[in-house]
Design a protein around this motif. Structure first.
Motif, PDB file in Angstrom:
ATOM      1  N   ARG A 163       0.817  -1.226   0.000  1.00  0.00           N
ATOM      2  CA  ARG A 163       0.000   0.000   0.000  1.00  0.00           C
ATOM      3  C   ARG A 163       0.844   1.268   0.000  1.00  0.00           C
ATOM      4  O   ARG A 163       0.475   2.265  -0.622  1.00  0.00           O
ATOM      5  CB  ARG A 163      -0.929  -0.025   1.227  1.00  0.00           C
ATOM      6  CG  ARG A 163      -1.684   1.267   1.504  1.00  0.00           C
ATOM      7  CD  ARG A 163      -2.674   1.574   0.393  1.00  0.00           C
ATOM      8  NE  ARG A 163      -3.330   2.855   0.619  1.00  0.00           N
ATOM      9  CZ  ARG A 163      -2.823   4.043   0.275  1.00  0.00           C
ATOM     10  NH1 ARG A 163      -1.637   4.099  -0.314  1.00  0.00           N
ATOM     11  NH2 ARG A 163      -3.493   5.155   0.515  1.00  0.00           N
ATOM     12  N   LEU A 164       1.993   1.252   0.668  1.00  0.00           N
ATOM     13  CA  LEU A 164       2.803   2.446   0.827  1.00  0.00           C
ATOM     14  C   LEU A 164       3.228   3.021  -0.527  1.00  0.00           C
ATOM     15  O   LEU A 164       3.836   2.343  -1.347  1.00  0.00           O
ATOM     16  CB  LEU A 164       4.049   2.130   1.658  1.00  0.00           C
ATOM     17  CG  LEU A 164       4.985   3.314   1.955  1.00  0.00           C
ATOM     18  CD1 LEU A 164       4.275   4.353   2.811  1.00  0.00           C
ATOM     19  CD2 LEU A 164       6.256   2.830   2.653  1.00  0.00           C
ATOM     20  N   GLY A 165       2.886   4.282  -0.754  1.00  0.00           N
ATOM     21  CA  GLY A 165       3.291   4.962  -1.979  1.00  0.00           C
ATOM     22  C   GLY A 165       2.499   4.610  -3.212  1.00  0.00           C
ATOM     23  O   GLY A 165       2.823   5.092  -4.311  1.00  0.00           O
ATOM     24  N   ALA A 166       1.469   3.790  -3.071  1.00  0.00           N
ATOM     25  CA  ALA A 166       0.700   3.362  -4.245  1.00  0.00           C
ATOM     26  C   ALA A 166       0.015   4.543  -4.933  1.00  0.00           C
ATOM     27  O   ALA A 166      -0.217   4.503  -6.144  1.00  0.00           O
ATOM     28  CB  ALA A 166      -0.343   2.310  -3.841  1.00  0.00           C
ATOM     29  N   GLU A 167      -0.308   5.599  -4.166  1.00  0.00           N
ATOM     30  CA  GLU A 167      -0.933   6.784  -4.779  1.00  0.00           C
ATOM     31  C   GLU A 167      -0.077   7.356  -5.899  1.00  0.00           C
ATOM     32  O   GLU A 167      -0.586   7.734  -6.954  1.00  0.00           O
ATOM     33  CB  GLU A 167      -1.142   7.900  -3.730  1.00  0.00           C
ATOM     34  CG  GLU A 167      -2.150   7.593  -2.654  1.00  0.00           C
ATOM     35  CD  GLU A 167      -1.488   7.069  -1.410  1.00  0.00           C
ATOM     36  OE1 GLU A 167      -2.083   7.222  -0.332  1.00  0.00           O
ATOM     37  OE2 GLU A 167      -0.376   6.503  -1.507  1.00  0.00           O
ATOM     38  N   PHE A 168       1.222   7.417  -5.654  1.00  0.00           N
ATOM     39  CA  PHE A 168       2.108   8.066  -6.616  1.00  0.00           C
ATOM     40  C   PHE A 168       2.230   7.261  -7.908  1.00  0.00           C
ATOM     41  O   PHE A 168       2.333   7.824  -9.000  1.00  0.00           O
ATOM     42  CB  PHE A 168       3.479   8.299  -5.986  1.00  0.00           C
ATOM     43  CG  PHE A 168       3.395   9.043  -4.683  1.00  0.00           C
ATOM     44  CD1 PHE A 168       2.846  10.315  -4.625  1.00  0.00           C
ATOM     45  CD2 PHE A 168       3.828   8.465  -3.504  1.00  0.00           C
ATOM     46  CE1 PHE A 168       2.745  11.004  -3.420  1.00  0.00           C
ATOM     47  CE2 PHE A 168       3.729   9.134  -2.301  1.00  0.00           C
ATOM     48  CZ  PHE A 168       3.189  10.410  -2.258  1.00  0.00           C
ATOM     49  N   LEU A 169       2.200   5.945  -7.781  1.00  0.00           N
ATOM     50  CA  LEU A 169       2.282   5.092  -8.971  1.00  0.00           C
ATOM     51  C   LEU A 169       1.007   5.205  -9.799  1.00  0.00           C
ATOM     52  O   LEU A 169       1.061   5.387 -11.021  1.00  0.00           O
ATOM     53  CB  LEU A 169       2.519   3.641  -8.541  1.00  0.00           C
ATOM     54  CG  LEU A 169       3.761   3.389  -7.681  1.00  0.00           C
ATOM     55  CD1 LEU A 169       3.840   1.920  -7.284  1.00  0.00           C
ATOM     56  CD2 LEU A 169       5.024   3.811  -8.411  1.00  0.00           C
ATOM     57  N   ALA A 170      -0.133   5.091  -9.135  1.00  0.00           N
ATOM     58  CA  ALA A 170      -1.411   5.150  -9.849  1.00  0.00           C
ATOM     59  C   ALA A 170      -1.624   6.538 -10.447  1.00  0.00           C
ATOM     60  O   ALA A 170      -2.023   6.672 -11.616  1.00  0.00           O
ATOM     61  CB  ALA A 170      -2.553   4.815  -8.890  1.00  0.00           C
ATOM     62  N   TRP A 171      -1.352   7.576  -9.679  1.00  0.00           N
ATOM     63  CA  TRP A 171      -1.543   8.955 -10.133  1.00  0.00           C
ATOM     64  C   TRP A 171      -0.659   9.265 -11.337  1.00  0.00           C
ATOM     65  O   TRP A 171      -1.116   9.817 -12.343  1.00  0.00           O
ATOM     66  CB  TRP A 171      -1.231   9.895  -8.976  1.00  0.00           C
ATOM     67  CG  TRP A 171      -1.526  11.350  -9.234  1.00  0.00           C
ATOM     68  CD1 TRP A 171      -2.232  11.889 -10.275  1.00  0.00           C
ATOM     69  CD2 TRP A 171      -1.117  12.451  -8.415  1.00  0.00           C
ATOM     70  NE1 TRP A 171      -2.287  13.259 -10.151  1.00  0.00           N
ATOM     71  CE2 TRP A 171      -1.619  13.626  -9.032  1.00  0.00           C
ATOM     72  CE3 TRP A 171      -0.393  12.547  -7.231  1.00  0.00           C
ATOM     73  CZ2 TRP A 171      -1.393  14.891  -8.486  1.00  0.00           C
ATOM     74  CZ3 TRP A 171      -0.183  13.807  -6.686  1.00  0.00           C
ATOM     75  CH2 TRP A 171      -0.679  14.965  -7.308  1.00  0.00           C
ATOM     76  N   SER A 172       0.606   8.878 -11.252  1.00  0.00           N
ATOM     77  CA  SER A 172       1.544   9.160 -12.339  1.00  0.00           C
ATOM     78  C   SER A 172       1.099   8.505 -13.641  1.00  0.00           C
ATOM     79  O   SER A 172       1.169   9.116 -14.719  1.00  0.00           O
ATOM     80  CB  SER A 172       2.944   8.662 -11.965  1.00  0.00           C
ATOM     81  OG  SER A 172       3.432   9.310 -10.819  1.00  0.00           O
ATOM     82  N   SER A 173       0.629   7.281 -13.550  1.00  0.00           N
ATOM     83  CA  SER A 173       0.215   6.558 -14.751  1.00  0.00           C
ATOM     84  C   SER A 173      -0.995   7.208 -15.414  1.00  0.00           C
ATOM     85  O   SER A 173      -1.006   7.461 -16.618  1.00  0.00           O
ATOM     86  CB  SER A 173      -0.117   5.101 -14.392  1.00  0.00           C
ATOM     87  OG  SER A 173       1.010   4.447 -13.859  1.00  0.00           O
ATOM     88  N   VAL A 174      -2.021   7.490 -14.629  1.00  0.00           N
ATOM     89  CA  VAL A 174      -3.256   8.050 -15.189  1.00  0.00           C
ATOM     90  C   VAL A 174      -3.028   9.485 -15.666  1.00  0.00           C
ATOM     91  O   VAL A 174      -3.524   9.881 -16.728  1.00  0.00           O
ATOM     92  CB  VAL A 174      -4.392   7.977 -14.147  1.00  0.00           C
ATOM     93  CG1 VAL A 174      -5.655   8.644 -14.684  1.00  0.00           C
ATOM     94  CG2 VAL A 174      -4.682   6.516 -13.788  1.00  0.00           C
ATOM     95  N   HIS A 175      -2.276  10.256 -14.894  1.00  0.00           N
ATOM     96  CA  HIS A 175      -2.011  11.639 -15.297  1.00  0.00           C
ATOM     97  C   HIS A 175      -1.200  11.665 -16.601  1.00  0.00           C
ATOM     98  O   HIS A 175      -1.429  12.513 -17.468  1.00  0.00           O
ATOM     99  CB  HIS A 175      -1.253  12.378 -14.205  1.00  0.00           C
ATOM    100  CG  HIS A 175      -1.084  13.841 -14.473  1.00  0.00           C
ATOM    101  ND1 HIS A 175      -2.080  14.763 -14.224  1.00  0.00           N
ATOM    102  CD2 HIS A 175      -0.055  14.549 -15.009  1.00  0.00           C
ATOM    103  CE1 HIS A 175      -1.665  15.971 -14.563  1.00  0.00           C
ATOM    104  NE2 HIS A 175      -0.437  15.869 -15.056  1.00  0.00           N
ATOM    105  N   GLY A 176      -0.273  10.726 -16.733  1.00  0.00           N
ATOM    106  CA  GLY A 176       0.516  10.667 -17.952  1.00  0.00           C
ATOM    107  C   GLY A 176      -0.340  10.441 -19.179  1.00  0.00           C
ATOM    108  O   GLY A 176      -0.172  11.120 -20.209  1.00  0.00           O
ATOM    109  N   LEU A 177      -1.279   9.511 -19.103  1.00  0.00           N
ATOM    110  CA  LEU A 177      -2.173   9.269 -20.243  1.00  0.00           C
ATOM    111  C   LEU A 177      -3.036  10.499 -20.516  1.00  0.00           C
ATOM    112  O   LEU A 177      -3.237  10.881 -21.676  1.00  0.00           O
ATOM    113  CB  LEU A 177      -3.061   8.053 -19.981  1.00  0.00           C
ATOM    114  CG  LEU A 177      -4.065   7.733 -21.097  1.00  0.00           C
ATOM    115  CD1 LEU A 177      -3.353   7.467 -22.417  1.00  0.00           C
ATOM    116  CD2 LEU A 177      -4.951   6.545 -20.713  1.00  0.00           C
ATOM    117  N   ALA A 178      -3.530  11.116 -19.462  1.00  0.00           N
ATOM    118  CA  ALA A 178      -4.373  12.308 -19.635  1.00  0.00           C
ATOM    119  C   ALA A 178      -3.628  13.390 -20.406  1.00  0.00           C
ATOM    120  O   ALA A 178      -4.161  14.003 -21.340  1.00  0.00           O
ATOM    121  CB  ALA A 178      -4.821  12.839 -18.273  1.00  0.00           C
ATOM    122  N   MET A 179      -2.376  13.644 -20.038  1.00  0.00           N
ATOM    123  CA  MET A 179      -1.604  14.686 -20.698  1.00  0.00           C
ATOM    124  C   MET A 179      -1.256  14.307 -22.136  1.00  0.00           C
ATOM    125  O   MET A 179      -1.255  15.158 -23.033  1.00  0.00           O
ATOM    126  CB  MET A 179      -0.324  14.967 -19.904  1.00  0.00           C
ATOM    127  CG  MET A 179      -0.569  15.588 -18.541  1.00  0.00           C
ATOM    128  SD  MET A 179      -1.559  17.114 -18.612  1.00  0.00           S
ATOM    129  CE  MET A 179      -0.472  18.180 -19.567  1.00  0.00           C
TER     130      MET A 179
END
Length: 209
Positions: A163-179
């Motif tokens: 669980r630790l740091g999972a926000e950053f992995l998920a956020w980075s992936s989705v934000h990357g596709l969005a951009m």
């Protein structure tokens, strides 16, 4: 200025009106469109009146970015609200996580100006927890993602040690596709292709966690 505006501003709502005007400008043209002169023109006040609430354009843009984050949060909340109920805790937790990503991507494509503005003038992660960035639930986009990941752990889907740091992995992936879709080489994808890419990405994030 109308009498209604005079009355509203007399009760201390000028700051809110300035942010609302700036948000509409951002919706139309992104962060570069948030110009103090146009904001004051739309609210019917002088620049000096605006400076009593914001030290400079950067301060105004920061406030507008927080408002854009709040709209992003509401997009995620709308996506989660549309989920079908289920007695399967694991399936429900997975669906809530996918809804965070789906709401994020939908907002980026339907409101690109606000999406770009949502990340303007952010100094660090403290803004990700600001009450000014919260949706109707009282949670910001980042907090909605964190809550969904916590739900995976509670449902026994995600091991606690992962669980630790999972926000950053998920956020980075989705934000990357969005951009990539709104400002990058994936701009040319049609709706079917964008939908397919989004679904596969969300599946990848879920399985990768």
């Amino acid at each position: 200025m109308t009498e209604q505006k005079r009355s509203t501003y007399r009760h201390g709502d000028l700051r809110r009106a300035l942010v609302a005007a700036g948000t509409e400008l951002a919706r139309e043209g992104g962060p570069s469109a948030v110009v103090l002169r146009e904001v004051t023109r739309r609210t019917g006040v002088t620049p000096n009146a605006a400076y009593r609430h914001f030290a400079d354009k950067r301060a105004l843009l920061h406030a507008v970015s927080m408002a854009a984050q709040a709209e992003l949060a509401r997009s995620i909340e709308d996506e989660q609200a549309g989920l079908q109920p289920t007695d399967d805790d694991g399936a429900a937790a997975r669906a809530r996580l996918r809804a965070v990503g789906a709401g994020y991507l939908r907002f980026a494509q339907s409101q690109p100006g606000l999406f770009r503005t949502a990340f303007a003038e952010h100094a660090d992660l403290r803004d990700a927890g600001s009450a000014d960035s919260a949706g109707a639930s009282g949670l910001t986009p980042f907090q909605l993602l964190s809550a969904a990941l916590d739900g995976l752990v509670e449902a026994g889907v995600l091991p606690k040690e992962r669980r630790l740091g999972a926000e950053f992995l998920a956020w980075s992936s989705v934000h990357g596709l969005a951009m990539l879709v709104i400002d990058g080489p994936l701009r040319g994808l049609d709706l079917e292709q964008r939908t397919f890419a989004a679904q596969r990405l969300l599946e990848m994030v879920e399985k990768g966690l």
